[in-house]
Structure formats: C-alpha cells, structure tokens
Design a protein around this motif. Sequence first.
Motif, PDB file in Angstrom:
ATOM      1  N   HIS A 166       0.844  -1.201   0.000  1.00  0.00           N
ATOM      2  CA  HIS A 166       0.000   0.000   0.000  1.00  0.00           C
ATOM      3  C   HIS A 166       0.876   1.247   0.000  1.00  0.00           C
ATOM      4  O   HIS A 166       0.636   2.193  -0.758  1.00  0.00           O
ATOM      5  CB  HIS A 166      -0.903  -0.029   1.237  1.00  0.00           C
ATOM      6  N   THR A 169       2.811   1.670  -3.431  1.00  0.00           N
ATOM      7  CA  THR A 169       1.880   2.015  -4.503  1.00  0.00           C
ATOM      8  C   THR A 169       1.436   3.469  -4.375  1.00  0.00           C
ATOM      9  O   THR A 169       1.372   4.208  -5.371  1.00  0.00           O
ATOM     10  CB  THR A 169       0.654   1.078  -4.480  1.00  0.00           C
ATOM     11  N   SER A 179      -0.793   4.867 -14.467  1.00  0.00           N
ATOM     12  CA  SER A 179      -1.047   3.582 -15.110  1.00  0.00           C
ATOM     13  C   SER A 179      -0.019   2.578 -14.584  1.00  0.00           C
ATOM     14  O   SER A 179       1.140   2.595 -14.993  1.00  0.00           O
ATOM     15  CB  SER A 179      -0.944   3.706 -16.636  1.00  0.00           C
ATOM     16  N   GLU A 195      -0.616  -8.014  -3.102  1.00  0.00           N
ATOM     17  CA  GLU A 195      -1.645  -7.677  -4.088  1.00  0.00           C
ATOM     18  C   GLU A 195      -2.802  -6.927  -3.421  1.00  0.00           C
ATOM     19  O   GLU A 195      -3.335  -5.958  -3.986  1.00  0.00           O
ATOM     20  CB  GLU A 195      -2.174  -8.938  -4.776  1.00  0.00           C
ATOM     21  N   LYS A 196      -3.180  -7.342  -2.209  1.00  0.00           N
ATOM     22  CA  LYS A 196      -4.250  -6.649  -1.482  1.00  0.00           C
ATOM     23  C   LYS A 196      -3.866  -5.194  -1.223  1.00  0.00           C
ATOM     24  O   LYS A 196      -4.679  -4.275  -1.401  1.00  0.00           O
ATOM     25  CB  LYS A 196      -4.541  -7.356  -0.166  1.00  0.00           C
ATOM     26  N   ARG A 199      -3.977  -3.176  -4.572  1.00  0.00           N
ATOM     27  CA  ARG A 199      -5.343  -2.868  -5.026  1.00  0.00           C
ATOM     28  C   ARG A 199      -6.011  -1.845  -4.108  1.00  0.00           C
ATOM     29  O   ARG A 199      -6.758  -0.982  -4.573  1.00  0.00           O
ATOM     30  CB  ARG A 199      -6.162  -4.149  -5.109  1.00  0.00           C
ATOM     31  N   ARG A 200      -5.737  -1.936  -2.817  1.00  0.00           N
ATOM     32  CA  ARG A 200      -6.344  -0.979  -1.883  1.00  0.00           C
ATOM     33  C   ARG A 200      -5.855   0.444  -2.174  1.00  0.00           C
ATOM     34  O   ARG A 200      -6.640   1.402  -2.156  1.00  0.00           O
ATOM     35  CB  ARG A 200      -6.012  -1.377  -0.443  1.00  0.00           C
ATOM     36  N   LEU A 202      -4.834   1.630  -5.067  1.00  0.00           N
ATOM     37  CA  LEU A 202      -5.449   2.082  -6.326  1.00  0.00           C
ATOM     38  C   LEU A 202      -6.873   2.556  -6.080  1.00  0.00           C
ATOM     39  O   LEU A 202      -7.292   3.616  -6.574  1.00  0.00           O
ATOM     40  CB  LEU A 202      -5.454   0.941  -7.349  1.00  0.00           C
ATOM     41  N   THR A 203      -7.628   1.775  -5.302  1.00  0.00           N
ATOM     42  CA  THR A 203      -9.021   2.129  -5.013  1.00  0.00           C
ATOM     43  C   THR A 203      -9.103   3.446  -4.250  1.00  0.00           C
ATOM     44  O   THR A 203      -9.923   4.316  -4.565  1.00  0.00           O
ATOM     45  CB  THR A 203      -9.695   1.008  -4.201  1.00  0.00           C
ATOM     46  N   ASN A 208      -8.766   3.266 -11.816  1.00  0.00           N
ATOM     47  CA  ASN A 208      -9.516   2.113 -12.310  1.00  0.00           C
ATOM     48  C   ASN A 208      -8.683   0.852 -12.139  1.00  0.00           C
ATOM     49  O   ASN A 208      -7.806   0.535 -12.946  1.00  0.00           O
ATOM     50  CB  ASN A 208      -9.877   2.317 -13.788  1.00  0.00           C
ATOM     51  N   GLU A 209      -8.994   0.125 -11.091  1.00  0.00           N
ATOM     52  CA  GLU A 209      -8.223  -1.074 -10.757  1.00  0.00           C
ATOM     53  C   GLU A 209      -8.257  -2.104 -11.878  1.00  0.00           C
ATOM     54  O   GLU A 209      -7.278  -2.832 -12.107  1.00  0.00           O
ATOM     55  CB  GLU A 209      -8.789  -1.663  -9.458  1.00  0.00           C
ATOM     56  N   MET A 212      -5.387  -2.143 -14.386  1.00  0.00           N
ATOM     57  CA  MET A 212      -4.032  -2.222 -13.843  1.00  0.00           C
ATOM     58  C   MET A 212      -3.769  -3.648 -13.375  1.00  0.00           C
ATOM     59  O   MET A 212      -4.117  -4.024 -12.255  1.00  0.00           O
ATOM     60  CB  MET A 212      -3.856  -1.205 -12.720  1.00  0.00           C
TER      61      MET A 212
END
Length: 334
Positions: A166, A169, A179, A195-196, A199-200, A202-203, A208-209, A212
Amino acid sequence: MAASLNDIARIAGVSVKTVSGALHGGSARMAEATRERILAIASELGYVTNLAARSMRQGWMPLIGLVADDLITSPFATEIIRGLDSAARSADMAVFAMTLGGRRDVGAVLEEVRRFRPRAIAYAAMYHKTVALPEGAGDVVGVMINCQEARGRVLSLVPDEEGAAHEITRYLIEAGRRSLAFINLPGLLAGELREKGFRRALTEAGLNEGTMPVLPAVRRAIYSDRAPSLVAHHVAALLDGPNPPDALLCGNDRVAMEVYAALHRLGRRIPDDVAVASFDNQVDIASRLDPPLTTMALPHRLMGRMAADILLSTDPVPPEVRRLPFQMVERRSV
C-alpha cells in the motif's frame, strides 16, 4: 586451580548467594557498590562461569535455540540471525541454529534442539508463510520469526506485506504515475498480501483497478527464482498494449532486475518512461542497478532483535501475530 564462588565470597566478605546474584543475575539484592566489588574480585581471580553447573542449577544453558526452516539458504538469513544474536549477546546469551529442510521432521529437530537445554527456542522461516507445528510444539517454541503458526498458538513476528505494498503504490501514485502494473510472486503468502495492498491503494486513489493488472513473474503456480520467467514477455506485452504502464511494481528485486533488462531492450528509460519499484532491498541488486532501485526493505533485523527480547523476557506474551513495517529505501528508479 580455577577460582570458585566460595573464593570470591570469602574475599568479598559476603554470602555465596550474593556472589552468584552479582555474577549470574540471581535474586539476591545488594548495593551497586557491593556488586561492583564482587565483579572486580572475580575479574582479578580470573573467575570463569561453569556453564554446566549453572545449567544444573537453573535448568537451562545461556543459549537461544533457532530452528531454521531453510533459512540458511536465504540472502536475508544474516539479517534475522544478526538481529537475534546481537540482542542475545547483550544478555550474555548465545544463539545456535539447526536447519530444517528436506525430509527432516519438525518434531525431531525440536527435540534435537531441546537436548542442549536452551533458555528458549525460536522458529524462523526463509520467507513469510504459515507453518503447522506438531502437537505440543506450541509449548516449546517461544516465537515464530518471518512466519506464523497455523493454529495461532505461538507469538509470530511477520513483515507487514499488505502495508508495504500500500505504501509503495501510494508513493508511485503521488509521484504522478497513473497507469500501474504489478509483476507479482504467485503462490506465496507475501504475494497475496502485497496484491491486497496494491489494489487498496489504487481504489483509495480513485484509479480504475480493472485496467491495472497483477501478473505472475514465473510460469509455475508457486514462485521460485529457478522457475521459467515470464517477466520479459509481460513487459513487452504491457508496453505494446492499449494502456501501457508508466510504473511497474515488482514482487522482489530479482524480478525488478529482469524488468530493467526488458525495458532497456525495448529502448525505454527508467524512470523517465517507466518508473520501477520493488520489495526486499537485496542491496547487491538494488544499489547496483542503473538507476539504483527504489524498494521496500524487509524488517528482518528488527524481527530478530524483537524475537530475542520476547524470548528473554519474564513477562507472558499473548500468541498473536505482530506485523512489522517495511522501510522504504528511495533511490532513483521513480
């Protein structure tokens, strides 16, 4: 003839119990001046602790036993062991390790370690994973390092994989990258948690997850640096696709090294065209890439130090999972 506790007690004019307390950390209470006088007399007489006798009295040797689950083969083993050993030495203890690997049974290795009558036993793994200890082992192992016990019976010190992903990212996003793609480590708990975190982040940033991707670094279900690599294929496909990334997050520094090579072959500049970030801070790789790699350093030495403190403490600790933060090492790849 070697000096004894009785010799020191006679010269100091105190009891043997007081001498033992000054030299071995016993329960006898005394003034600091008395303690210093006893230590000085012991030094002058050349007193050496009889470890065997001490072990008979207190039921353990001044040792921390380490069950090393393939740890010695890892480039990060030295950091865990260095942290553990440094904290143990400050308490006049030593660390010894027995390797668990191949067909060696966990229970048998633990029994082998216990024969040395260590003060405490730790279990350390090469990479972050869940370990099923045999019945009764939860009462023997004092702390798990870089792994967690399957039934939650032992205090576990693990890297905060999700938090690290997190953070790195968000760092890429705050650097203006919009991107992103993640070439991850399939089949590993670390990869799943990272990965969690990816994605968190990005959200939370409103990106737009779905555009990606998270892609496996190798062609096997479980990551190994000896497995056939997919990195060059992924990098070429991503850059030739409809939404080419301006940042690539890598599952570890070895993957990042392959990403660098793929980008250079395609004529892309780092970080001008594509930023690259990673995990592990394997210094021999990260600092020597061109440009040097921004990466998240694993808290292995901290885990070792904390493990020793926990094992040597007289305070009870709950069998919980403690997640320790990574440290970002900023270089010039972002």
